[in-house]
Motif scaffolding. Structure first.
Motif, PDB file in Angstrom:
ATOM      1  N   TRP A   1     -14.715  -9.973   6.583  1.00 29.93           N
ATOM      2  CA  TRP A   1     -13.598 -10.819   6.202  1.00 29.93           C
ATOM      3  C   TRP A   1     -12.333 -10.434   6.958  1.00 29.93           C
ATOM      4  CZ3 TRP A   1     -15.464 -14.989   4.381  1.00 29.93           C
ATOM      5  CH2 TRP A   1     -16.639 -14.958   3.633  1.00 29.93           C
ATOM      6  N   ARG A   2     -12.169  -9.166   7.259  1.00 33.56           N
ATOM      7  CA  ARG A   2     -11.077  -8.800   8.168  1.00 33.56           C
ATOM      8  C   ARG A   2     -11.317  -9.422   9.534  1.00 33.56           C
ATOM      9  NH1 ARG A   2     -11.428  -3.320   5.944  1.00 33.56           N
ATOM     10  NH2 ARG A   2      -9.579  -2.848   4.657  1.00 33.56           N
ATOM     11  N   ARG A   3     -12.553  -9.400   9.994  1.00 29.37           N
ATOM     12  CA  ARG A   3     -12.860  -9.988  11.302  1.00 29.37           C
ATOM     13  C   ARG A   3     -12.632 -11.495  11.289  1.00 29.37           C
ATOM     14  NH1 ARG A   3     -18.618  -8.486  12.797  1.00 29.37           N
ATOM     15  NH2 ARG A   3     -18.858  -7.601  10.718  1.00 29.37           N
ATOM     16  N   ARG A   4     -13.056 -12.169  10.235  1.00 28.80           N
ATOM     17  CA  ARG A   4     -12.809 -13.619  10.147  1.00 28.80           C
ATOM     18  C   ARG A   4     -11.304 -13.894  10.169  1.00 28.80           C
ATOM     19  NH1 ARG A   4     -15.495 -18.539   8.269  1.00 28.80           N
ATOM     20  NH2 ARG A   4     -14.056 -19.861   7.093  1.00 28.80           N
ATOM     21  N   THR A   5     -10.540 -13.072   9.479  1.00 29.05           N
ATOM     22  CA  THR A   5      -9.089 -13.238   9.472  1.00 29.05           C
ATOM     23  C   THR A   5      -8.514 -13.120  10.868  1.00 29.05           C
ATOM     24  OG1 THR A   5      -8.898 -12.431   7.195  1.00 29.05           O
ATOM     25  CG2 THR A   5      -6.936 -12.277   8.582  1.00 29.05           C
ATOM     26  N   ALA A   6      -8.967 -12.132  11.633  1.00 29.42           N
ATOM     27  CA  ALA A   6      -8.476 -11.967  13.000  1.00 29.42           C
ATOM     28  C   ALA A   6      -8.753 -13.205  13.843  1.00 29.42           C
ATOM     29  CB  ALA A   6      -9.110 -10.731  13.633  1.00 29.42           C
ATOM     30  N   ILE A   7      -9.896 -13.821  13.627  1.00 28.62           N
ATOM     31  CA  ILE A   7     -10.287 -14.993  14.424  1.00 28.62           C
ATOM     32  C   ILE A   7      -9.486 -16.228  14.046  1.00 28.62           C
ATOM     33  CG2 ILE A   7     -12.196 -16.575  14.929  1.00 28.62           C
ATOM     34  CD1 ILE A   7     -14.081 -14.113  14.446  1.00 28.62           C
ATOM     35  N   ILE A   8      -9.265 -16.463  12.752  1.00 25.38           N
ATOM     36  CA  ILE A   8      -8.659 -17.730  12.321  1.00 25.38           C
ATOM     37  C   ILE A   8      -7.182 -17.625  11.966  1.00 25.38           C
ATOM     38  CG2 ILE A   8     -10.889 -18.591  11.507  1.00 25.38           C
ATOM     39  CD1 ILE A   8      -9.865 -18.136   8.628  1.00 25.38           C
TER      40      ILE A   8
ATOM     41  N   ARG B   1       2.064 -22.039  20.209  1.00 26.83           N
ATOM     42  CA  ARG B   1       2.498 -20.643  20.122  1.00 26.83           C
ATOM     43  C   ARG B   1       1.306 -19.691  20.001  1.00 26.83           C
ATOM     44  NH1 ARG B   1       7.035 -19.919  15.683  1.00 26.83           N
ATOM     45  NH2 ARG B   1       7.298 -17.950  16.825  1.00 26.83           N
ATOM     46  N   THR B   2       0.114 -20.224  20.165  1.00 32.89           N
ATOM     47  CA  THR B   2      -1.092 -19.396  20.072  1.00 32.89           C
ATOM     48  C   THR B   2      -1.073 -18.284  21.117  1.00 32.89           C
ATOM     49  OG1 THR B   2      -2.408 -21.230  19.230  1.00 32.89           O
ATOM     50  CG2 THR B   2      -3.609 -19.400  20.238  1.00 32.89           C
ATOM     51  N   ASP B   3      -1.355 -17.092  20.674  1.00 35.37           N
ATOM     52  CA  ASP B   3      -1.533 -15.936  21.567  1.00 35.37           C
ATOM     53  C   ASP B   3      -2.986 -15.999  22.046  1.00 35.37           C
ATOM     54  OD1 ASP B   3      -2.122 -13.411  22.635  1.00 35.37           O
ATOM     55  OD2 ASP B   3      -0.885 -12.331  21.188  1.00 35.37           O
ATOM     56  N   VAL B   4      -3.194 -16.593  23.220  1.00 33.89           N
ATOM     57  CA  VAL B   4      -4.563 -16.813  23.673  1.00 33.89           C
ATOM     58  C   VAL B   4      -5.261 -15.503  24.030  1.00 33.89           C
ATOM     59  CG1 VAL B   4      -4.230 -19.187  24.409  1.00 33.89           C
ATOM     60  CG2 VAL B   4      -3.760 -17.325  26.018  1.00 33.89           C
ATOM     61  N   GLY B   5      -4.496 -14.485  24.376  1.00 34.34           N
ATOM     62  CA  GLY B   5      -5.110 -13.189  24.628  1.00 34.34           C
ATOM     63  C   GLY B   5      -5.705 -12.605  23.369  1.00 34.34           C
ATOM     64  N   LEU B   6      -4.975 -12.713  22.284  1.00 34.57           N
ATOM     65  CA  LEU B   6      -5.481 -12.254  20.989  1.00 34.57           C
ATOM     66  C   LEU B   6      -6.655 -13.103  20.542  1.00 34.57           C
ATOM     67  CD1 LEU B   6      -5.337 -10.596  18.368  1.00 34.57           C
ATOM     68  CD2 LEU B   6      -3.538 -12.180  17.583  1.00 34.57           C
ATOM     69  N   LEU B   7      -6.550 -14.417  20.721  1.00 30.17           N
ATOM     70  CA  LEU B   7      -7.649 -15.302  20.339  1.00 30.17           C
ATOM     71  C   LEU B   7      -8.911 -14.952  21.109  1.00 30.17           C
ATOM     72  CD1 LEU B   7      -8.592 -17.836  18.776  1.00 30.17           C
ATOM     73  CD2 LEU B   7      -7.800 -19.209  20.722  1.00 30.17           C
ATOM     74  N   ARG B   8      -8.773 -14.779  22.405  1.00 32.56           N
ATOM     75  CA  ARG B   8      -9.923 -14.441  23.240  1.00 32.56           C
ATOM     76  C   ARG B   8     -10.563 -13.123  22.801  1.00 32.56           C
ATOM     77  NH1 ARG B   8     -11.582 -15.680  28.404  1.00 32.56           N
ATOM     78  NH2 ARG B   8      -9.695 -16.944  28.734  1.00 32.56           N
ATOM     79  N   ARG B   9      -9.767 -12.110  22.621  1.00 29.86           N
ATOM     80  CA  ARG B   9     -10.317 -10.794  22.281  1.00 29.86           C
ATOM     81  C   ARG B   9     -10.957 -10.789  20.894  1.00 29.86           C
ATOM     82  NH1 ARG B   9      -5.938  -6.274  23.817  1.00 29.86           N
ATOM     83  NH2 ARG B   9      -7.585  -4.948  22.935  1.00 29.86           N
ATOM     84  N   SER B  10     -10.359 -11.491  19.965  1.00 37.35           N
ATOM     85  CA  SER B  10     -10.918 -11.542  18.610  1.00 37.35           C
ATOM     86  C   SER B  10     -12.261 -12.262  18.593  1.00 37.35           C
ATOM     87  CB  SER B  10      -9.937 -12.253  17.667  1.00 37.35           C
ATOM     88  OG  SER B  10      -8.729 -11.534  17.566  1.00 37.35           O
ATOM     89  N   ILE B  11     -12.362 -13.330  19.374  1.00 39.06           N
ATOM     90  CA  ILE B  11     -13.629 -14.070  19.432  1.00 39.06           C
ATOM     91  C   ILE B  11     -14.684 -13.273  20.190  1.00 39.06           C
ATOM     92  CG2 ILE B  11     -14.756 -16.121  20.386  1.00 39.06           C
ATOM     93  CD1 ILE B  11     -12.194 -17.667  19.732  1.00 39.06           C
ATOM     94  N   GLU B  12     -14.319 -12.752  21.350  1.00 40.08           N
ATOM     95  CA  GLU B  12     -15.286 -12.016  22.156  1.00 40.08           C
ATOM     96  C   GLU B  12     -15.871 -10.826  21.406  1.00 40.08           C
ATOM     97  OE1 GLU B  12     -13.670 -12.949  26.690  1.00 40.08           O
ATOM     98  OE2 GLU B  12     -13.047 -11.115  25.673  1.00 40.08           O
TER      99      GLU B  12
END
Length: 229
Positions: free
Chosen positions: A151-158, A166-177
């Protein structure tokens, strides 16, 4: 009676007044919840939260956190936790929305441990704090993206579902990968959802990401839904 006890007693009384016992079993089945329901639907809960925030104008962030935490921890019915979560996001609490809320929000994620609590907390509580306090929240979400707790991981992703341009695409990429190889349904759904929402702002980025990563069928289908139609 102290403010925390008074707040909880008022919340329980208001919920009891609005409860429709006949609705409770179907609500519990739909949510697949071990915790029982009282039978208070969302429109009624909105009114209850408005009333509580009017009657309990918290003077400090600590008062808000203590009251919400007590209602959350001592809950016997799921609606008590819905109210605790909703009170923290009410417009009356706007001045308290800073990193001092993160401990409570983390508790909502970890002990709530189901999508109804986690998704609200991630996208409407932690997400806005990421935008206003990225120096604190971004490193936290990067740690959460590889945490043992799903659930912490799901939170990081969504967390950035509402961030748009304003999306931080670097954070989005790393959280998904960090979670691509995990077979968990809730993580795969989260990946697809996060990508689908960002596709509304930058479909090219999402298509390129999907082309260069091995997404699960569920994640890929969700990610490309608005692009391919």
């Amino acid at each position: 009676m102290g403010e925390v006890a008074g707040f909880r007693e008022a919340a329980l009384r208001l919920l009891g007044e609005q409860a429709v016992a006949a609705d409770a079993p179907s609500m519990q089945r739909y949510m697949k919840s071990e915790m029982p329901f009282l039978g208070v639907r969302k429109p009624a809960r909105v009114g209850i939260v408005d009333e509580l925030c009017r009657r309990f104008p918290f003077a400090t962030q600590e008062d808000l956190v203590d009251s919400a935490r007590a209602l959350w921890r001592e809950a016997g019915f799921r609606e008590e936790r819905y109210v605790a979560l909703s009170v923290t996001g009410h417009r009356a609490q706007r001045a308290f929305q800073d990193t001092g809320m993160l401990g409570l929000y983390e508790e909502f994620v970890v002990t709530g441990a189901w999508w109804d609590f986690v998704d609200e907390t991630a996208s409407r509580r932690i997400g806005p704090l990421l935008l206003s306090h990225p120096d604190v929240v971004r490193p936290m979400l990067l740690r959460w993206s590889t945490d043992e707790d799903r659930w912490r991981r799901r939170t990081a992703i969504i967390a950035q579902l509402r961030a748009k341009d304003r999306t931080d695409v670097g954070l989005l990429r790393r959280s998904i990968e960090a979670n691509l190889a995990d077979p968990d349904f809730f993580l795969r759904k989260a990946i697809g959802w996060a990508l689908r929402e960002h596709a509304k702002t930058d479909p090219g980025w999402v298509r390129e990401f999907a082309e260069n990563h091995e997404l699960s069928p569920l994640s890929r289908r969700e990610a490309l839904r608005t692009i391919d139609r």
